[in-house]
Design an enzyme around this catalytic site. Structure first.
Site, PDB file in Angstrom:
ATOM      1  N   ARG A  85      -3.413 -15.575   4.075  1.00  0.00           N
ATOM      2  CA  ARG A  85      -4.622 -15.137   3.367  1.00  0.00           C
ATOM      3  C   ARG A  85      -4.893 -16.015   2.145  1.00  0.00           C
ATOM      4  NH1 ARG A  85      -4.905  -9.010   1.447  1.00  0.00           N
ATOM      5  NH2 ARG A  85      -3.711  -9.780  -0.305  1.00  0.00           N
ATOM      6  N   ARG A  89      -0.838   4.011  -7.526  1.00  0.00           N
ATOM      7  CA  ARG A  89       0.282   3.090  -7.310  1.00  0.00           C
ATOM      8  C   ARG A  89       1.456   3.398  -8.222  1.00  0.00           C
ATOM      9  NH1 ARG A  89      -3.388  -1.712  -5.559  1.00  0.00           N
ATOM     10  NH2 ARG A  89      -1.939  -3.199  -4.721  1.00  0.00           N
ATOM     11  N   ARG A  97       4.789  -9.252  -6.319  1.00  0.00           N
ATOM     12  CA  ARG A  97       3.963  -8.100  -5.924  1.00  0.00           C
ATOM     13  C   ARG A  97       4.749  -7.153  -5.018  1.00  0.00           C
ATOM     14  NH1 ARG A  97      -0.966 -10.081  -3.140  1.00  0.00           N
ATOM     15  NH2 ARG A  97      -1.872  -8.039  -3.502  1.00  0.00           N
TER      16      ARG A  97
HETATM   17  P1  AMP Z   1      -5.018  -5.050  -4.154  1.00  0.00           P
HETATM   18  O1  AMP Z   1      -6.210  -5.788  -3.672  1.00  0.00           O
HETATM   19  O2  AMP Z   1      -5.090  -3.573  -3.925  1.00  0.00           O
HETATM   20  O3  AMP Z   1      -3.724  -5.640  -3.651  1.00  0.00           O
HETATM   21  O4  AMP Z   1      -4.979  -5.236  -5.744  1.00  0.00           O
HETATM   22  C1  AMP Z   1      -4.921  -6.522  -6.339  1.00  0.00           C
HETATM   23  C2  AMP Z   1      -4.321  -6.415  -7.743  1.00  0.00           C
HETATM   24  O5  AMP Z   1      -5.149  -5.571  -8.556  1.00  0.00           O
HETATM   25  C3  AMP Z   1      -2.938  -5.789  -7.814  1.00  0.00           C
HETATM   26  O6  AMP Z   1      -1.894  -6.704  -7.547  1.00  0.00           O
HETATM   27  C4  AMP Z   1      -2.923  -5.306  -9.260  1.00  0.00           C
HETATM   28  O7  AMP Z   1      -2.736  -6.370 -10.175  1.00  0.00           O
HETATM   29  C5  AMP Z   1      -4.346  -4.796  -9.441  1.00  0.00           C
HETATM   30  N1  AMP Z   1      -4.443  -3.363  -9.023  1.00  0.00           N
HETATM   31  C6  AMP Z   1      -5.126  -2.861  -7.966  1.00  0.00           C
HETATM   32  N2  AMP Z   1      -4.989  -1.519  -7.902  1.00  0.00           N
HETATM   33  C7  AMP Z   1      -4.177  -1.180  -8.937  1.00  0.00           C
HETATM   34  C8  AMP Z   1      -3.639   0.040  -9.393  1.00  0.00           C
HETATM   35  N3  AMP Z   1      -3.886   1.196  -8.753  1.00  0.00           N
HETATM   36  N4  AMP Z   1      -2.854   0.011 -10.494  1.00  0.00           N
HETATM   37  C9  AMP Z   1      -2.606  -1.129 -11.152  1.00  0.00           C
HETATM   38  N5  AMP Z   1      -3.048  -2.322 -10.771  1.00  0.00           N
HETATM   39  C10 AMP Z   1      -3.838  -2.368  -9.667  1.00  0.00           C
END
Ligand code: AMP
Length: 187
Positions: free
Chosen positions: A127, A88, A144
């Site tokens: 969601r 990311r 986000r």
């Molecule tokens: P997601 O379910 O992929 O939207 O991830 C939920 C949250 O986890 C994100 O909003 C971040 O706070 C954290 N997160 C997930 N993947 C990453 C990543 N590659 N780098 C940093 N934070 C992450």
């Protein structure tokens, strides 16, 4: 096959990642899921990650990269993997390159799920009502999306320049998007 699935929060990455990985018989690795399971197990990593997740911010690269490095050392990734929510940031792209180069491998395909932003906000609000995710309040949703635009969207150009990026519309029914993705990986 080593695939990265990208797209803004709410694009439907998680749902699609599970079926695509199943279809291809490769490991599905979601950094968000790993963080969430650490949060519910109240591990040290979970306690640290929660602060960032609840604010809609990214968990620091050093922490995320270390976690992914360990995950990619597990035997089930030998036949390929689908990364969902990683990399990311620019630093995560660099780390993934290092991890893969040690294995003599590289990312074969980066799939961008494209969506209309109003649709994304609607999906995320829905969601949050269904799942009660603490990172899905409207203010956090907005943050986000901002973080995605600032830190993650620029990675698409880098992968496009490598010639591995393919874009697929994430709009429509889950089943329609699943079919588009299935066709893409079959082509
Ligand atoms: P997601 O379910 O992929 O939207 O991830 C939920 C949250 O986890 C994100 O909003 C971040 O706070 C954290 N997160 C997930 N993947 C990453 C990543 N590659 N780098 C940093 N934070 C992450």
């Amino acid at each position: 096959m080593r695939i990265v699935l990208m797209g803004p929060p709410g694009a439907g990455k998680g749902t699609q990642a599970v079926s695509l990985a199943n279809q291809l018989g490769i490991a599905h690795i979601s950094t968000g899921d790993i963080f969430r399971s650490n949060v519910s197990d109240k591990t040290e990593l979970g306690l640290l990650a929660k602060k960032y997740m609840d604010a809609g911010e990214y968990v620091p690269d050093s922490v995320t990269n270390e976690m992914v490095k360990h995950r990619l050392a597990e035997p089930d990734v030998q036949h390929g993997f689908l990364l969902d929510g990683y990399p990311r940031t620019v630093a995560q792209v660099a780390e993934l390159d290092v991890i893969l180069s040690k294995l003599g491998a590289q990312v074969d395909l980066v799939i961008e799920l494209t969506v209309d932003i109003d649709e994304v906000v609607k999906r995320l609000v829905q969601r949050s009502l269904q799942q009660g995710r603490s990172d899905d309040s409207e203010e956090v949703i907005r943050r986000r999306l901002e973080v995605y635009q600032e830190q993650t969207a620029p990675l698409l150009a880098a992968y496009r320049a490598r010639g591995v990026l393919k874009s697929v519309s994430g709009m429509g029914e889950i089943e329609q998007v699943r079919e588009r993705l299935a066709q893409l990986v079959a082509s």
